[in-house]
Design a protein around this motif. Structure first.
Motif, mmCIF file in Angstrom:
data_model
loop_
_atom_site.group_PDB
_atom_site.id
_atom_site.type_symbol
_atom_site.label_atom_id
_atom_site.label_comp_id
_atom_site.label_asym_id
_atom_site.label_seq_id
_atom_site.Cartn_x
_atom_site.Cartn_y
_atom_site.Cartn_z
ATOM 1 N N GLY A 136 -10.829 16.059 14.754
ATOM 2 C CA GLY A 136 -10.500 15.179 13.651
ATOM 3 C C GLY A 136 -11.741 14.708 12.915
ATOM 4 O O GLY A 136 -12.791 14.479 13.527
ATOM 5 N N PHE A 137 -11.617 14.562 11.600
ATOM 6 C CA PHE A 137 -12.725 14.075 10.776
ATOM 7 C C PHE A 137 -12.323 12.803 10.059
ATOM 8 O O PHE A 137 -11.231 12.718 9.481
ATOM 9 C CB PHE A 137 -13.136 15.130 9.750
ATOM 10 C CG PHE A 137 -14.140 14.630 8.730
ATOM 11 C CD1 PHE A 137 -15.438 14.328 9.110
ATOM 12 C CD2 PHE A 137 -13.774 14.438 7.400
ATOM 13 C CE1 PHE A 137 -16.365 13.849 8.191
ATOM 14 C CE2 PHE A 137 -14.690 13.959 6.472
ATOM 15 C CZ PHE A 137 -15.991 13.664 6.861
ATOM 16 N N SER A 138 -13.199 11.786 10.075
ATOM 17 C CA SER A 138 -13.011 10.535 9.362
ATOM 18 C C SER A 138 -11.714 9.854 9.815
ATOM 19 O O SER A 138 -11.564 9.550 10.997
ATOM 20 C CB SER A 138 -13.050 10.788 7.843
ATOM 21 O OG SER A 138 -13.176 9.580 7.134
ATOM 22 N N ARG A 139 -10.759 9.633 8.928
ATOM 23 C CA ARG A 139 -9.482 9.028 9.350
ATOM 24 C C ARG A 139 -8.820 9.881 10.431
ATOM 25 O O ARG A 139 -8.185 9.360 11.365
ATOM 26 C CB ARG A 139 -8.552 8.876 8.142
ATOM 27 C CG ARG A 139 -7.111 8.472 8.465
ATOM 28 C CD ARG A 139 -7.032 7.093 9.078
ATOM 29 N NE ARG A 139 -5.643 6.677 9.276
ATOM 30 C CZ ARG A 139 -4.916 6.937 10.359
ATOM 31 N NH1 ARG A 139 -5.441 7.617 11.360
ATOM 32 N NH2 ARG A 139 -3.669 6.503 10.439
ATOM 33 N N GLY A 140 -8.975 11.186 10.344
ATOM 34 C CA GLY A 140 -8.424 12.070 11.363
ATOM 35 C C GLY A 140 -9.121 11.945 12.705
ATOM 36 O O GLY A 140 -8.562 12.305 13.743
ATOM 37 N N ALA A 141 -10.364 11.420 12.708
ATOM 38 C CA ALA A 141 -11.097 11.267 13.964
ATOM 39 C C ALA A 141 -10.465 10.210 14.840
ATOM 40 O O ALA A 141 -10.273 10.413 16.049
ATOM 41 C CB ALA A 141 -12.557 10.915 13.682
ATOM 42 N N HIS A 142 -10.143 9.042 14.254
ATOM 43 C CA HIS A 142 -9.536 8.035 15.130
ATOM 44 C C HIS A 142 -8.076 8.329 15.426
ATOM 45 O O HIS A 142 -7.566 7.930 16.474
ATOM 46 C CB HIS A 142 -9.776 6.594 14.671
ATOM 47 C CG HIS A 142 -9.745 6.307 13.220
ATOM 48 N ND1 HIS A 142 -8.646 5.858 12.559
ATOM 49 C CD2 HIS A 142 -10.739 6.372 12.299
ATOM 50 C CE1 HIS A 142 -8.931 5.641 11.298
ATOM 51 N NE2 HIS A 142 -10.188 5.949 11.095
ATOM 52 N N ALA A 143 -7.393 9.088 14.562
ATOM 53 C CA ALA A 143 -6.050 9.564 14.929
ATOM 54 C C ALA A 143 -6.149 10.520 16.123
ATOM 55 O O ALA A 143 -5.357 10.438 17.075
ATOM 56 C CB ALA A 143 -5.391 10.263 13.742
ATOM 57 N N ALA A 144 -7.129 11.419 16.078
ATOM 58 C CA ALA A 144 -7.328 12.350 17.191
ATOM 59 C C ALA A 144 -7.638 11.595 18.474
ATOM 60 O O ALA A 144 -7.088 11.892 19.547
ATOM 61 C CB ALA A 144 -8.466 13.320 16.860
ATOM 62 N N ALA A 145 -8.522 10.603 18.379
ATOM 63 C CA ALA A 145 -8.895 9.835 19.572
ATOM 64 C C ALA A 145 -7.692 9.124 20.169
ATOM 65 O O ALA A 145 -7.559 9.034 21.397
ATOM 66 C CB ALA A 145 -9.990 8.834 19.205
ATOM 67 N N ARG A 146 -6.789 8.630 19.327
ATOM 68 C CA ARG A 146 -5.600 7.935 19.843
ATOM 69 C C ARG A 146 -4.608 8.898 20.490
ATOM 70 O O ARG A 146 -3.861 8.506 21.387
ATOM 71 C CB ARG A 146 -4.931 7.148 18.712
ATOM 72 C CG ARG A 146 -5.755 5.961 18.254
ATOM 73 C CD ARG A 146 -5.048 5.097 17.213
ATOM 74 N NE ARG A 146 -6.024 4.197 16.624
ATOM 75 C CZ ARG A 146 -6.576 4.330 15.436
ATOM 76 N NH1 ARG A 146 -6.210 5.334 14.652
ATOM 77 N NH2 ARG A 146 -7.473 3.484 15.004
ATOM 78 N N LEU A 147 -4.594 10.143 20.036
ATOM 79 C CA LEU A 147 -3.750 11.125 20.721
ATOM 80 C C LEU A 147 -4.157 11.236 22.184
ATOM 81 O O LEU A 147 -3.310 11.354 23.077
ATOM 82 C CB LEU A 147 -3.859 12.493 20.048
ATOM 83 C CG LEU A 147 -3.059 12.712 18.769
ATOM 84 C CD1 LEU A 147 -3.411 14.065 18.159
ATOM 85 C CD2 LEU A 147 -1.557 12.636 19.037
#
Length: 300
Positions: free
Chosen positions: A130-141
Motif C-alpha cells: 500500500g502507498f500513502s492512504r493505501g499504506a495504512h489501509a494495508a497495515a490495518r488489514l
C-alpha cells in the motif's frame, strides 16, 4: 536378443512439463458492493501463486500502483490485484474509522472475486503493498485479518493504527488509543477484537522518504502518539509492530519525498518475498516458495 538395448533414452516418455500460462491484464468493473479492479497475471506455470494486493493512494486508481508493481510481480510469479477505491475522509478519526469499516471488507471481497474470475490457482494467504492512504489501509488489514495476510508493505502512510488500546504520548504518559489511532473500541466498527497472537505472525515493511517530513501533510489527531509527520510516524509505527512481536523492517529512502520510487518498491517486494519464505518455514505448505534475501532492519 535383448531388444531393450536398442531403445534410446530419448524415445522414452519423460515427465510432463508444467503448463505455462501467458501473461494478461484484466479490468473488472465495479458491482453494487465491490469496487472495480485491475489484475495482472504474469507468464508462469500453473502452480498455485501468491496474490499481491495493491492499495493506491488518494486520487489514484488501481492500475496506477498495480502497473508499478507489474515487473516485480513477474519476477516473483505473483498475481497483482489492484482495486480502485473510494476511500472517503481520512484526516478526521471518526470518519476514517467508519470509512475503513467499509473499505477493508470491500478489498477482501475484491481478492475473493479475483480468485474466482482469473481461473488461476492461488495460495490462501496474500501479501499487500500500500502507498500513502493505501499504506495504512494495508497495515490495518494485518491487524484485523491476520489469518488472511502473510506480510504488509506500507509506504508513506501518515494515519497508522497502533496495535494497542493505549499508547504513550510525547511526555511518555499512557493515553487511550481509540480506533483508528489504536485498537480500543475496534469491535464497535468491525464486530471483533484484535487477535494479538495471529497479528504477531504478520510481517511488516514500513517505507518512507527521508524528505517526507512536512508536518502540514499529516492529520493532527495522531501527533501525540505517532509524531507530527510521515517520517516520524513510520519509525514509531514500525517500532510498535516490532513490540507486538512482528518481524518488522523500516526503510528510509534517501532523497525521496512523498513518492514511490523503484528502489523502494524493490525493497518492499524483496521483503514480501522473504516473508513468504519465513512463513513457509513456520508452517510448511504444499507448494514450495523460492528463497529470498534475509530480512533485517535497514535504511536505504
Amino acid at each position: 536378443r535383448d531388444w531393450s538395448s536398442d531403445v534410446c533414452s530419448s524415445d522414452l516418455p519423460g515427465p510432463e512439463s508444467p503448463a505455462v500460462t501467458p501473461s494478461r491484464q484484466v479490468q473488472v468493473p465495479a458491482s453494487a458492493s465491490r469496487p472495480a479492479y485491475w489484475a495482472f497475471v504474469p507468464t508462469g506455470t500453473s502452480a498455485p501463486r501468491t496474490i499481491l494486493l495493491a492499495l493506491h493512494g488518494i486520487g489514484q486508481v488501481g492500475d496506477s500502483l498495480g502497473g508499478q508493481l507489474m515487473t516485480f510481480a513477474q519476477e516473483q510469479n505473483w498475481i497483482v490485484v489492484a482495486p480502485t477505491i473510494d476511500y472517503g475522509e481520512w484526516r478526521e478519526p471518526e470518519r476514517l474509522a467508519l470509512a475503513e469499516a467499509r473499505v477493508l471488507p470491500q478489498v477482501l471481497d475484491v481478492v475473493d472475486h479475483a480468485r474466482r474470475e482469473l481461473g488461476v490457482a492461488t495460495r490462501e494467504r496474500i501479501v499487500v503493498f500500500g502507498f500513502s492512504r493505501g499504506a495504512h489501509a494495508a497495515a490495518r488489514l494485518g491487524l484485523l485479518y491476520p489469518n488472511r495476510v502473510v506480510a504488509i508493505a506500507a509506504a508513506s502512510g501518515s494515519a497508522y493504527t497502533l496495535p494497542t488500546a493505549t499508547a504513550r504520548n510525547g511526555a511518555g504518559r499512557p493515553v487511550a488509543a481509540p480506533f483508528p489511532i489504536g485498537t480500543a473500541d475496534i469491535a464497535r466498527y468491525f464486530g471483533k477484537s484484535v487477535d494479538e497472537t495471529a497479528v504477531s505472525r504478520v510481517q511488516y515493511w514500513v517505507g518512507v522518504g527521508a524528505n517526507d517530513d512536512r508536518d502540514s501533510d499529516a492529520p493532527r489527531a495522531w501527533d501525540a502518539v505517532l509524531g507530527k509527520n510521515r517520517l516520524e510516524r513510520a519509525a514509531r509505527f514500525a517500532n510498535a509492530m516490532e513490540q507486538a512481536g512482528c518481524v518488522t523492517r523500516i526503510s528510509v529512502m534517501a532523497g525521496a519525498g512523498h513518492e514511490l520510487l523503484p528502489p523502494a518498491i524493490d525493497d518492499g517486494v524483496r521483503f514480501l518475498a522473504a516473508a513468504l519464505t519465513i512463513d513457509g518455514l513456520r508452517e510448511p505448505r504444499s507448494t514450495s516458495i523460492k528463497a529470498a534475501p534475509e530480512i533485517g532492519r535497514a535504511h536505504v
